[in-house]
Design an enzyme around this catalytic site. Structure first.
Site, short mmCIF file in Angstrom:
data_model
loop_
_atom_site.label_atom_id
_atom_site.label_comp_id
_atom_site.label_asym_id
_atom_site.label_seq_id
_atom_site.Cartn_x
_atom_site.Cartn_y
_atom_site.Cartn_z
N LYS A 1 59.93 25.06 113.78
CA LYS A 1 61.12 24.52 113.12
C LYS A 1 62.41 24.85 113.87
O LYS A 1 63.24 23.99 114.08
CB LYS A 1 61.26 25.08 111.69
CG LYS A 1 60.21 24.61 110.72
CD LYS A 1 60.57 25.02 109.29
CE LYS A 1 60.70 26.52 109.10
NZ LYS A 1 59.44 27.27 109.16
N ARG B 1 62.98 26.06 100.15
CA ARG B 1 61.64 26.64 100.26
C ARG B 1 60.96 26.78 98.91
O ARG B 1 59.81 27.21 98.86
CB ARG B 1 61.76 28.03 100.89
CG ARG B 1 61.36 28.10 102.36
CD ARG B 1 61.61 29.53 102.77
NE ARG B 1 60.91 30.01 103.92
CZ ARG B 1 61.43 30.06 105.14
NH1 ARG B 1 62.59 29.54 105.41
NH2 ARG B 1 60.76 30.65 106.12
N ARG C 1 55.03 35.29 119.51
CA ARG C 1 56.47 35.47 119.29
C ARG C 1 56.79 36.93 118.97
O ARG C 1 57.84 37.45 119.36
CB ARG C 1 56.92 34.57 118.13
CG ARG C 1 58.41 34.59 117.90
CD ARG C 1 58.84 33.48 116.96
NE ARG C 1 58.64 33.83 115.57
CZ ARG C 1 58.89 33.00 114.54
NH1 ARG C 1 59.32 31.77 114.78
NH2 ARG C 1 58.69 33.37 113.30
N ARG D 1 60.37 40.38 116.49
CA ARG D 1 60.83 40.19 115.12
C ARG D 1 60.00 41.06 114.20
O ARG D 1 58.78 41.05 114.25
CB ARG D 1 60.67 38.71 114.72
CG ARG D 1 61.99 37.97 114.70
CD ARG D 1 61.80 36.52 114.38
NE ARG D 1 61.37 36.28 113.00
CZ ARG D 1 61.48 35.11 112.40
NH1 ARG D 1 62.01 34.08 113.05
NH2 ARG D 1 61.07 34.94 111.17
N ARG E 1 53.35 35.30 104.73
CA ARG E 1 54.32 34.20 104.83
C ARG E 1 53.62 32.85 104.78
O ARG E 1 54.14 31.88 104.23
CB ARG E 1 55.16 34.34 106.11
CG ARG E 1 56.24 35.40 105.96
CD ARG E 1 56.74 35.94 107.28
NE ARG E 1 57.30 34.94 108.13
CZ ARG E 1 57.29 35.01 109.46
NH1 ARG E 1 56.74 36.05 110.08
NH2 ARG E 1 57.86 34.07 110.16
P1 AMP Z 1 62.63 31.84 108.79
O1 AMP Z 1 63.41 32.26 109.99
O2 AMP Z 1 63.07 30.51 108.24
O3 AMP Z 1 61.15 31.90 109.00
O4 AMP Z 1 62.95 32.90 107.63
C1 AMP Z 1 62.61 34.28 107.77
C2 AMP Z 1 62.54 34.94 106.38
O5 AMP Z 1 63.83 34.80 105.74
C3 AMP Z 1 61.56 34.30 105.43
O6 AMP Z 1 60.24 34.79 105.59
C4 AMP Z 1 62.16 34.68 104.08
O7 AMP Z 1 61.91 36.04 103.77
C5 AMP Z 1 63.65 34.57 104.33
N1 AMP Z 1 64.15 33.18 104.04
C6 AMP Z 1 64.64 32.26 104.94
N2 AMP Z 1 64.98 31.11 104.33
C7 AMP Z 1 64.71 31.31 103.00
C8 AMP Z 1 64.83 30.48 101.84
N3 AMP Z 1 65.27 29.22 101.92
N4 AMP Z 1 64.45 31.02 100.65
C9 AMP Z 1 64.00 32.28 100.54
N5 AMP Z 1 63.84 33.11 101.60
C10 AMP Z 1 64.20 32.63 102.82
#
Ligand code: AMP
Length: 200
Positions: free
Chosen positions: A24, A98, A137, A143, A154
């Site tokens: 993404k 989400r 990654r 990370r 996740r």
């Molecule tokens: P990402 O970089 O989009 O994979 O987000 C990393 C982490 O941030 C996720 O595993 C969630 O813990 C949190 N996160 C990011 N976007 C959201 C969202 N829209 N709703 C809830 N948690 C989020």
């Protein structure tokens, strides 16, 4: 959709959905650039809070490290503040919404700007490939939420809470499914083709 926006008021809202590791972030950057949209990544916004050590960041880090979701209220508030500063609303949303609650809140927020979600792109990648990419990654970027236990959590959270949003956008005729396996350029071309073949 034309490259100059879809709405009469120049607004354009595109979502990029997909499980962790689907690519993404990379595709969001390319697509935002190609369509002249501002990229908004809730994950990036949260990581920036974590880096700055804000109160929100301290709370969010615990949830993120466990692979859970930060509460809808916090996330919706962050996105609402960003949309408020945009005129017209031309945005590529990466990793938001989400949950069903976030999707409903987004629809309501956009209606307030006489706008709507134009396309919800779902990047489709199988589980074995996702785990392989995420572990890669973890090594490359370090990370803290890219270890195997968190990755599995996740992925489960995505399946349970986020995948059902496909139905939400399907019902509105906005869902676009794209094969996320291949080179970055190949996937970007598929996304462009899928968007280009849609009319509003
Ligand atoms: P990402 O970089 O989009 O994979 O987000 C990393 C982490 O941030 C996720 O595993 C969630 O813990 C949190 N996160 C990011 N976007 C959201 C969202 N829209 N709703 C809830 N948690 C989020």
């Amino acid at each position: 959709m034309s490259a100059q926006g879809t709405g009469a008021n120049g607004a354009e809202v595109v979502l990029l959905m997909g499980p962790p590791g689907a690519g993404k972030g990379t595709q969001a950057n390319l697509l935002a650039e190609a369509r002249g949209l501002r990229k908004l990544s809730t994950g990036d916004m949260l990581r920036s809070h974590v880096r700055d050590g804000t109160e929100l960041g301290v709370k969010a880090k615990r949830v993120m490290d466990e692979g859970g979701l930060v509460s809808d209220d916090i996330i919706i508030g962050m996105v609402a503040a960003e949309l408020d500063a945009m005129e017209p609303v031309r945005v590529l949303l990466d990793g938001f919404p989400r949950t069903p609650g976030q999707a409903e809140a987004l629809d309501d927020l956009l209606a307030g700007y006489d706008s709507q979600v134009d396309a919800a792109i779902e990047l489709v990648v199988d589980d074995a490939e996702l785990v392989r990419r995420l572990l890669g990654r973890a090594e490359a970027e370090g990370r803290s939420d890219d270890n195997e236990a968190t990755i599995r959590r996740r992925m489960a959270v995505y399946r349970e809470q986020t995948a059902p949003l496909v139905d939400h956008y399907e019902r509105k005729g906005k869902h676009v499914s794209v094969d996320g396996v291949g080179t970055t350029a190949a996937v970007a071309a598929r996304i462009a083709a899928a968007l280009g073949s849609r009319s509003k």
